[in-house]
Design a protein around this motif. Structure first.
Motif, PDB file in Angstrom:
ATOM      1  N   VAL A  98       0.871  -1.171   0.000  1.00 25.78           N
ATOM      2  CA  VAL A  98       0.000   0.000   0.000  1.00 25.78           C
ATOM      3  C   VAL A  98       0.907   1.220   0.000  1.00 25.78           C
ATOM      4  O   VAL A  98       1.855   1.280   0.805  1.00 25.78           O
ATOM      5  N   GLU A 129     -12.172  -0.232   1.493  1.00 29.86           N
ATOM      6  CA  GLU A 129     -10.891  -0.631   0.886  1.00 29.86           C
ATOM      7  C   GLU A 129     -10.383   0.437  -0.067  1.00 29.86           C
ATOM      8  O   GLU A 129      -9.184   0.747  -0.098  1.00 29.86           O
ATOM      9  N   THR A 168       3.064  -4.304   3.364  1.00 30.91           N
ATOM     10  CA  THR A 168       1.868  -4.174   4.199  1.00 30.91           C
ATOM     11  C   THR A 168       1.306  -5.546   4.551  1.00 30.91           C
ATOM     12  O   THR A 168       1.258  -6.441   3.712  1.00 30.91           O
ATOM     13  N   GLU A 178      -2.100  -7.305   5.283  1.00 30.24           N
ATOM     14  CA  GLU A 178      -3.544  -7.136   5.116  1.00 30.24           C
ATOM     15  C   GLU A 178      -4.251  -8.255   5.878  1.00 30.24           C
ATOM     16  O   GLU A 178      -3.990  -9.431   5.647  1.00 30.24           O
ATOM     17  N   LYS A 201      -6.852   2.428   0.468  1.00 28.61           N
ATOM     18  CA  LYS A 201      -5.762   2.334  -0.515  1.00 28.61           C
ATOM     19  C   LYS A 201      -5.440   3.673  -1.176  1.00 28.61           C
ATOM     20  O   LYS A 201      -4.529   3.739  -1.999  1.00 28.61           O
ATOM     21  N   TYR A 209      -5.038  -2.929   7.583  1.00 28.27           N
ATOM     22  CA  TYR A 209      -3.782  -2.812   6.841  1.00 28.27           C
ATOM     23  C   TYR A 209      -2.726  -2.216   7.761  1.00 28.27           C
ATOM     24  O   TYR A 209      -2.881  -1.089   8.243  1.00 28.27           O
ATOM     25  N   ILE A 227       0.824  -0.885   7.564  1.00 31.66           N
ATOM     26  CA  ILE A 227       1.754  -0.424   6.537  1.00 31.66           C
ATOM     27  C   ILE A 227       3.105  -0.119   7.169  1.00 31.66           C
ATOM     28  O   ILE A 227       3.204   0.713   8.082  1.00 31.66           O
TER      29      ILE A 227
END
Length: 323
Positions: free
Chosen positions: A256, A314, A261, A263, A318, A282, A284
């Motif tokens: 990401v 989502e 990342t 998920e 993102k 997520y 990151i």
């Protein structure tokens, strides 16, 4: 001299006209999010090819209740595939008679658009191609729908200045959302929907809070449960958000904002209360700032379909950009 200029002007005009004739005027695409048009002969649709299509691109999404397919399907025979129908944003075409294969095309009849063409000389060859390339086809369609969702989100953006100042992140989310809770390193963003709420949490944890390996999922569950206890209260005293332990979350490695990342997809629950729903988390890796930026979306909408809610979350997640 005038004659030379006249000839030169005529040549430019002629070239421009010819160039214009070569360029297609492609109309804009349309369609509801995650609605897939399947162009296939009625006989194939009612036989094994149709069964395989439904098994591959209309399989149930894990951890959603009630069950929902990856895509909602609308079938149409090739003989009537024309005009308005060709403008659908995502299209799966089945062509029997040619060499076995799968081709992903963009902007064939409209823009933006993704068309997956699956071909084979026999039903078995077509079925094999669908099964072998199912993940590839789904990924191409999801990429297109994610872009469309993000385009719609950008139409009415909320000011994310507080996020940028406190956490050093930029996020695109609509004005329909509100910041319900803000602390130094934690944000709780909410959107009311007719049947419940859609929520986003953003916070940071040290890099050593999540270790890569067998303990990764345990670390993530421990992290989100501690955050839930502190920041996400339930409807009665002593209740708060936790991770539902009856369903093992799904863990993936992805990227990401160009960064490694973790998920995680699972079910959230509320300790000492009857509330639950799906979440996507997520984590990151932000090595430049020695931290994980964690952003999670979850939905509370009992007994109602939630696929498109999760997909919207989502798309928002993102869009994140870390300074």
């Amino acid at each position: 001299m005038k004659t030379i200029y006249a000839i030169a002007f005529s040549l430019i005009l002629f070239t421009s006209c010819n160039k214009g004739k070569d360029q297609r005027i492609i109309p804009g695409s349309n369609g509801n999010i995650n609605n897939l048009l399947v162009v296939v002969d009625n006989l194939l649709w009612d036989d094994s090819v149709g069964e395989t299509i439904r098994d591959v691109v209309a399989a149930s999404i894990p951890l959603l209740s009630p069950e929902e397919p990856v895509f909602s399907l609308n079938q149409m025979p090739p003989m009537v595939f024309e005009g308005f129908a060709t403008k659908n944003r995502i299209i799966l075409k089945i062509e029997k008679g040619g060499e076995a294969g799968v081709v992903i095309k963009n902007d064939v009849y409209a823009r933006p658009q993704t068309v997956a063409v699956v071909s084979g000389k026999t039903d078995k060859e077509i079925n094999d191609q669908l099964q072998i390339n199912g993940d590839k086809i789904i990924a191409a369609f999801k990429k297109e729908e994610l872009k469309e969702n993000q385009r719609r989100i950008r139409i009415s953006l909320m000011d994310d200045g507080a996020l940028q100042e406190s956490l050093g992140v930029k996020l695109n989310f609509q004005t329909a959302y509100r910041i319900a809770k803000q602390e130094k390193d934690f944000f709780w963003i909410r959107k009311d929907i007719p049947t419940g709420t859609m929520d986003i949490m953003i916070y940071e944890v040290p890099l050593n809070a999540i270790k890569k390996g067998d303990s990764t999922i345990i670390d993530i569950i421990r992290m989100r449960d501690s955050i839930g206890e502190v920041h996400i209260p339930g409807p009665v005293e002593g209740s708060y958000m936790i991770t539902e332990d009856a369903y093992t979350p799904y863990l993936y490695e992805t990227t990401v904002d160009g960064k490694p990342t973790f998920e995680t997809r699972g079910i959230w629950d509320v300790k000492n209360a009857f509330m639950s729903g799906p979440f996507i988390n997520y984590a990151i890796e932000d090595k430049a700032n020695s931290r994980f930026v964690v952003i999670e979306g979850y939905v509370f909408s009992p007994s109602v379909e939630k696929r498109n809610n999760i997909f919207e979350l989502e798309a928002i997640i993102k869009s994140i950009r870390i300074k």
